[in-house]
Design a protein around this motif. Structure first.
Motif, PDB file in Angstrom:
ATOM      1  N   ASN B 168     -33.624   7.592  -8.820  1.00  7.10           N
ATOM      2  CA  ASN B 168     -34.590   8.675  -8.697  1.00  7.10           C
ATOM      3  C   ASN B 168     -34.303  10.028  -9.275  1.00  7.10           C
ATOM      4  O   ASN B 168     -34.301  11.220  -8.844  1.00  7.10           O
ATOM      5  CB  ASN B 168     -34.733   9.159  -7.205  1.00  7.10           C
ATOM      6  CG  ASN B 168     -35.481   7.925  -6.344  1.00  7.10           C
ATOM      7  OD1 ASN B 168     -35.566   6.726  -6.751  1.00  7.10           O
ATOM      8  ND2 ASN B 168     -35.184   8.244  -4.961  1.00  7.10           N
ATOM      9  N   GLN B 183     -30.407  16.561  -9.405  1.00 12.35           N
ATOM     10  CA  GLN B 183     -30.844  16.386  -8.290  1.00 12.35           C
ATOM     11  C   GLN B 183     -30.629  17.606  -7.242  1.00 12.35           C
ATOM     12  O   GLN B 183     -31.085  17.584  -6.196  1.00 12.35           O
ATOM     13  CB  GLN B 183     -30.591  15.102  -7.754  1.00 12.35           C
ATOM     14  CG  GLN B 183     -31.360  13.911  -8.567  1.00 12.35           C
ATOM     15  CD  GLN B 183     -30.646  12.763  -8.345  1.00 12.35           C
ATOM     16  OE1 GLN B 183     -29.569  12.358  -8.381  1.00 12.35           O
ATOM     17  NE2 GLN B 183     -31.548  11.762  -7.692  1.00 12.35           N
ATOM     18  N   ARG B 207     -36.272  15.458  -7.651  1.00 17.81           N
ATOM     19  CA  ARG B 207     -36.316  13.932  -7.436  1.00 17.81           C
ATOM     20  C   ARG B 207     -37.405  13.379  -7.706  1.00 17.81           C
ATOM     21  O   ARG B 207     -38.491  13.455  -7.238  1.00 17.81           O
ATOM     22  CB  ARG B 207     -36.087  14.097  -5.609  1.00 17.81           C
ATOM     23  CG  ARG B 207     -35.420  14.909  -5.042  1.00 17.81           C
ATOM     24  CD  ARG B 207     -33.743  14.452  -5.042  1.00 17.81           C
ATOM     25  NE  ARG B 207     -32.936  15.458  -4.687  1.00 17.81           N
ATOM     26  CZ  ARG B 207     -32.288  15.707  -3.551  1.00 17.81           C
ATOM     27  NH1 ARG B 207     -32.510  14.905  -2.541  1.00 17.81           N
ATOM     28  NH2 ARG B 207     -31.271  16.831  -3.287  1.00 17.81           N
ATOM     29  N   GLU B 209     -39.005  10.838  -6.716  1.00 23.99           N
ATOM     30  CA  GLU B 209     -39.266   9.933  -5.477  1.00 23.99           C
ATOM     31  C   GLU B 209     -40.338   9.310  -5.797  1.00 23.99           C
ATOM     32  O   GLU B 209     -41.595   9.920  -5.851  1.00 23.99           O
ATOM     33  CB  GLU B 209     -39.485  11.093  -4.380  1.00 23.99           C
ATOM     34  CG  GLU B 209     -38.420  11.917  -3.940  1.00 23.99           C
ATOM     35  CD  GLU B 209     -37.286  10.914  -3.034  1.00 23.99           C
ATOM     36  OE1 GLU B 209     -37.577   9.751  -2.713  1.00 23.99           O
ATOM     37  OE2 GLU B 209     -36.254  11.433  -2.657  1.00 23.99           O
TER      38      GLU B 209
END
Lengths: 432, 432
Positions: B168, B183, B207, B209
């Motif tokens: 990620n 991050q 991130r 994600e």
């Protein structure tokens, strides 16, 4: 027993005290041995008796210890107090050697070595000082603007278009699409003027600068502000004056130890920043140097130095605002000067011979943006999301940005901006 | 004449005043017409006489005007004062229509529309309130830590290795090399404990994600702190308690209008945050629900909700610290609990049923890092630059991070974290 700081020793004379910190230096004299302990507040002198003397060999400099002893007055000790009869525990094993001695007044190592070992080099008070000044300065930036009714915002660093300048932008693989790292919060802070009227942001900006110079970084900390309902750019300059007075005032209040360690005197900020028009500035320089500067659209570094020296002579000021830069040399969103065709309401602030910040009144009408972009032969499509901000009521506004590292470098006289950047990023450097 | 703010009208009754702001709303009544002007301080009621009445048609809502008139007392007007006999100038052309009426108490539009039009949606007091709370909260975070001897740092967001979790992470084309977006400032804030002992940073974290949920963002604002010379993680928890008390206290002091607009009551922060060990927490939940939780290594969301409700019942607290999470489920740099094998000195803070922040004491000895990384079957090579920090004297330390948007979402009851993010970035959203 609770730990006390080295700065608190004087209040505990006669008592048992507990200190914790780094072994700053060991000094073995003929009749006595000293352990100088460093913590975040300063240094403490610990007298090591005959019995414990040999155990100092197990405490190389930079080892972390938790130490208990008795505080006694001694006019010859730093701060007038020293600690005797110490016992200690090593908290993290003996420190391994570094390429320099942290305790020396000035570290004996080149810049690359110091940057590679930044977490240790900065334990030296003189090396650390610029960062203590920076922290105080940023606090002053914020408190000044808070007091003027500004609101702090956090705008995205991942953006969909490489606007602003197009060049020198870092590309990011964004879920299979292309994104970019923001070169400034310019567009977002303008948008937020429509919400809060006055906004600021402290955050990283990214420039893929292919230049390997003492002034360029690929990432730096930008202190941005933008305010609405201005008459012209001079309202912005007035805020800048308050901001620098606040930054420098907070440095004086909070970072006295850093100023002493770096042997610095802070500049005065005049009640009003002396201001000269770009055309007059060119004229002044031309007449003084005999150069023909007719038609020049920008100031050369030598001209900036000359003008700074002139402001010091004429106005007793290390600061000089040059206003009215030619529109053609400024960003497309700069507001032109309606009274002087070809000149803008953009300005630079010179400090100690160098351009420190740029600022301007911006355009605030949608049609003016379309005209300005097309006049430069650019397509408005990539700006669509930005231009939308100006269709629904945006007040006249302006703003500025301060590069934190560049400002601190000028204050401390650092020859290279990397000296005042914790972990600089440039063409070659991506670690630590 | 200088502009005054709507909030200053009461001090100018009987005088000619100049206001500037947005046309918030026009109201044409039978006998009279009103123009409600909005500025950063609030609303002002302007009475438009018969002669000027028709010209209101040229002032659609959100148009920016500069207005002069006479302030007169009128108990029926908001704030007890209104402006009569106005004349005005339009500053930026008539505003084009928006997909919602800014003046309504609640905007009638779905979240995607509101996010696309964020610079206009946030002109609505209720929409804007979370961001005013956020600004006050961050100010409280900083002032609390400044008071506790912390130093603010700015660490790089461009990093050379995708450490921490590996997954990620956004890749960046860095002068032909591969770099990554940080991050978290985890490694750097730890390094800076070796310099300043106590540090904090407010900045973006990234991130990648791939989750399209109401809680995940690709970029958010992280409030990070780290402190040295801790006994264990409970010293970190004590700082967290002070930080939240400071954040909420500053919201109460500075953001009263936002609290009123959002109809919010701020939570109390108890003098000491109630704390339960992970093993006891599992036991409590298991006994209450009849579930067999033997060997569980983490808390499910339903368990967190149950524990939060339990803390409210038992301790009258909306906050609950769960300490001693299993070492296996925490980051490799988490300090184990020497007294309870398998458990760590890592903790979560639950707030209103949800995990709000994670924190821990970290490892501080080089050898412990090598052991922890190799025990997980990982290679230490990518961590070389990080591990170097621990070879030259690092004190026992710990810290925590608060996700600003997540915290504000919990405070305001926002169902989606995007509601409290100025310009959210996610799987689908990269503009505006």
């Amino acid at each position: 027993m609770n730990r006390i700081l080295s700065s608190e020793l004087a209040g505990h004379v006669g008592a048992t005290v507990r200190l914790a910190g780094w072994v700053h230096r060991r000094r073995q004299l003929k009749s006595v041995a000293f352990l100088i302990l460093r913590d975040r507040a300063g240094l403490a002198q610990v007298v090591v008796g005959e019995a414990a003397r040999e155990s100092l060999a197990d405490l190389p400099e930079e080892t972390v210890v938790d130490l208990t002893g008795t505080a006694v007055a001694n006019p010859a000790a730093p701060g007038g107090v020293e600690v005797v009869d110490p016992t200690w525990t090593v908290l993290s094993g003996a420190a391994e050697p570094l390429p320099f001695d942290v305790y020396r007044p000035e570290l004996r190592a080149g810049l690359p070595t110091l940057l590679d070992a930044a977490p240790f080099a900065l334990r030296n008070a003189r090396q650390r000082a610029p960062f203590e000044l920076a922290a105080a300065g940023v606090a002053g930036f914020r408190s000044t603007l808070d007091g003027l009714g500004f609101t702090e915002v956090h705008t995205p660093k991942l953006v969909g278009y490489a606007t602003e300048s197009g060049a020198n932008v870092f590309g990011v693989d964004y879920f299979g699409r292309k994104a970019y790292l923001a070169q400034s919060p310019q567009f977002y802070k303008q948008a937020m003027v429509g919400v809060f009227e006055r906004v600021y942001e402290v955050g990283p900006v990214f420039r893929a600068e292919p230049h390997d110079t003492a002034r360029h970084l690929a990432e730096y900390t930008s202190l941005d502000a933008e305010l609405g309902f201005v008459q012209d750019h001079r309202d912005v300059v007035r805020v800048i004056r308050e901001v620098f007075a606040g930054m420098i005032g907070t440095m004086a209040d909070r970072a006295g130890a850093a100023l002493a360690a770096a042997d610095l005197t802070l500049p005065d900020v005049p009640a009003e920043l002396p201001t000269v028009h770009f055309a007059d500035a060119l004229d002044l320089v031309g007449r003084a140097t005999g150069e023909d500067l007719t038609g020049e659209q920008d100031l050369a570094p030598a001209h900036e130095r000359w003008l700074s020296a002139w402001a010091e002579r004429e106005h007793g000021s290390e600061w000089l605002v040059v206003e009215g830069y030619p529109t053609a040399k400024r960003a497309f969103y700069t507001h032109p000067d309606p009274d002087r065709p070809g000149y803008s309401r953009g300005f630079d602030l010179l400090f100690r011979g160098l351009e420190l910040i740029s600022g301007a009144q911006r355009l605030h009408r949608y049609a003016d943006y379309v005209d300005a972009i097309t006049a430069r032969g650019e397509d408005i499509a990539p700006y669509a999301s930005y231009l939308e901000f100006f269709r629904h009521g945006m007040p006249p506004h302006g703003g500025f940005a301060i590069g934190l590292e560049r400002f601190v470098a000028r204050l401390t006289g650092a020859a290279n901006v990397r000296e005042v950047t914790l972990f600089p990023r440039d063409l070659h450097r991506l670690t630590p």
